[in-house]
Design a protein around this motif. Structure first.
Motif, short mmCIF file in Angstrom:
data_model
loop_
_atom_site.label_atom_id
_atom_site.label_comp_id
_atom_site.label_asym_id
_atom_site.label_seq_id
_atom_site.Cartn_x
_atom_site.Cartn_y
_atom_site.Cartn_z
N LEU A 1 -11.44 48.95 28.72
CA LEU A 1 -11.00 49.97 27.77
C LEU A 1 -12.22 50.72 27.27
N PRO B 1 -12.25 53.96 24.93
CA PRO B 1 -11.49 55.06 24.32
C PRO B 1 -12.22 56.40 24.34
N LEU B 2 -13.53 56.40 24.10
CA LEU B 2 -14.24 57.68 24.05
C LEU B 2 -14.38 58.32 25.43
N ASP B 3 -14.21 57.52 26.47
CA ASP B 3 -14.24 58.09 27.81
C ASP B 3 -12.82 58.32 28.32
N GLY B 4 -11.86 58.09 27.45
CA GLY B 4 -10.47 58.33 27.83
C GLY B 4 -9.89 57.28 28.74
N ILE B 5 -10.47 56.08 28.73
CA ILE B 5 -9.92 55.01 29.58
C ILE B 5 -9.10 54.05 28.73
N GLY B 6 -7.81 54.09 28.93
CA GLY B 6 -6.90 53.28 28.14
C GLY B 6 -6.06 52.39 29.03
N PRO B 7 -5.00 51.81 28.46
CA PRO B 7 -4.16 50.87 29.21
C PRO B 7 -3.49 51.51 30.43
N THR B 8 -3.22 52.80 30.38
CA THR B 8 -2.59 53.46 31.52
C THR B 8 -3.57 53.51 32.68
N GLU B 9 -4.80 53.95 32.39
CA GLU B 9 -5.82 54.07 33.43
C GLU B 9 -6.12 52.71 34.07
N PHE C 1 -2.47 48.20 32.86
CA PHE C 1 -2.19 46.93 32.17
C PHE C 1 -0.84 46.36 32.59
N ALA D 1 -12.89 44.79 23.15
CA ALA D 1 -11.65 45.51 22.84
C ALA D 1 -10.61 45.20 23.91
#
Lengths: 242, 199
Positions: free
Chosen positions: B111, B113-121, B124, B151
């Motif tokens: 994860l 967040p500031l690079d835009g990498i979240g659970p979708t990317e 999960f 995180a």
């Protein structure tokens, strides 16, 4: 800023790291007296670099750097400590604060008051305090320190005192306007006078205040970001939905 | 010096490797073409075959040529334990320990967040499906001890706990043979905060 100078023992936090070449990093930092800066950390990604693991967000550091260009060279970094690492959900809140600073704070603009507010917010989050008051307090300081102003205590048109029981429409560039009827298109948020008064007092015990102040800040920040989306918020929302 | 286009293309391609700048890329290109043509041929074939044959294992998400990789199919491993790592290289580190005999899941990231990498990317959903196959009894979170790794571990633990899976996190503290005198303050501070009962 004057030409080539050397700065030492500057209190700072890392906001974000960008890989630079195979072994280095460009570090976006927020320093106490020199504001937000980009520092090149040479060799920081080498396996045995002393900087590895040290240049981490949310940790109080003491940094030294030199150089005249837009990107300075990191000369020294020391861990100050005194604050537990952020964990769990607080990490995401920390990323939110960092993203606000990265997107809203211009480079090399000293903001001592904001730095102290940021530091205090991180400390409080790390110690497991309630997060809503911390976030709102920080957002308030951010808007004030960046010169966006934030009128909470007076009616924008008449200058009258805010009345707790009344409803107000908050207009972005002006402030709270007594809500008389429909038709105000510039309204971005409707809230109770009590919310405004609570925000002045930093009292977020009332759930209505928490909700309304959150919405107000969200809209104000979105306005000042000029449509740039907040990635940390998107990720946070996605995680809540899972 | 006018360079031929194939040569330029090769140099440019080599620059895509981590840690390879323009000078090094030139040196590599000339070396391959002049001194090691057989090696160059082998490299070309290996790259081509890897690119066409490798994909993600259906179970552990690591690279494999099969649908399901050998490690996941092995009968000598304990399928009740699932260790989650960020990258294939982390899996190799875990394997080197010879201290683990369960299975793995490779997130291929963390994860951020500031690079835009979240659970979708990070897909999960796939991981949750893998961990809730009914065979896995314990999930071991072995993401890195960076903010991003932490995180990631936190949210995975929440998601898995909610699905009644036992979750553990690898321990953090002084390294084996570590001496306080020579350890960095941040590590010692955290080791102190995460101290455990001595039994």
């Amino acid at each position: 800023m004057s030409g080539k100078q050397r700065i030492d023992e500057q209190r700072a936090f890392v906001l974000h790291l960008y890989p630079y070449s195979e072994t280095s990093l460009v570090v976006d930092v927020f320093s106490r007296d020199h504001g937000r800066l980009a520092l090149l950390a040479r060799g920081a990604r080498r396996p045995r670099s002393a900087l590895r693991g040290l240049l981490m967000a949310f940790q109080p550091l003491e940094l030294g750097w030199f150089g005249a260009g837009e990107v300075k060279t990191l000369a020294k970094a020391e861990w100050i400590g005194g604050m537990p690492l952020l964990g769990g959900r607080c990490l995401l809140l920390g990323y939110y604060l960092n993203e606000l600073l990265v997107k809203m704070l211009p480079r090399e603009d000293p903001h001592g008051v904001l730095f102290d507010a940021y530091s205090a917010a991180l400390h409080a989050l790390a110690l497991g305090g309630a997060d809503a008051p911390e976030l709102r307090r920080f957002e308030k300081t951010l808007l004030k320190e960046l010169g966006y102003g934030l009128t909470l205590d007076r009616e924008a048109v008449t200058g009258d005192q805010i009345i707790a029981q009344e409803q107000y429409a908050f207009q972005v560039e002006r402030g709270p306007v007594r809500k008389v009827g429909a038709g105000d298109t510039a309204n971005i948020s409707v809230l109770h006078g009590k919310t405004l008064l609570d925000m002045i007092a930093d009292d977020y015990t009332d759930p209505q205040t928490r909700m309304e102040s959150k919405m107000l800040m969200r809209q104000l920040i979105a306005h000042h970001l000029g449509g740039k989306p907040l990635q940390s918020r998107r990720v946070f929302m996605e995680l809540q939905e899972l | 010096m006018p360079a031929s286009t194939s040569l330029e293309e090769l140099i440019e391609a080599l620059r895509g490797l981590p840690g390879v700048g323009p000078k090094a890329a030139q040196r590599m290109a000339y070396h391959l073409l002049q001194r090691n043509r057989r090696g160059a041929d082998r490299l070309a074939r290996a790259l081509d075959s890897a690119l066409h044959n490798l994909h993600h294992c259906n179970r552990c998400n690591n690279f494999t040529e099969q649908e399901i990789c050998e490690r996941c199919l092995s009968t000598r491993r304990d399928p009740a334990q699932l260790c989650i790592v960020e990258m294939p290289i982390d899996l190799n580190s875990m394997e080197q320990t010879q201290a683990y005999n369960g299975l793995y899941y490779v997130l291929m990231g963390r994860l951020s967040p500031l690079d835009g990498i979240g659970p979708t990317e990070l897909a999960f959903g796939r991981l949750i499906a893998r961990a809730t196959d009914g065979v896995v009894k314990e999930v071991i979170l072995a993401t890195n001890f960076t903010n991003e790794g932490e995180a990631t571990a936190h949210y995975l633990s929440e998601l898995l706990h909610a699905r009644d899976i036992k979750v553990s996190r690898i321990a953090r503290g002084l390294p084996v043979g570590g001496e306080l005198e020579f350890s960095d303050a941040a590590t010692v501070a955290q080791a102190l905060r995460e101290r455990r009962d001595f039994d």
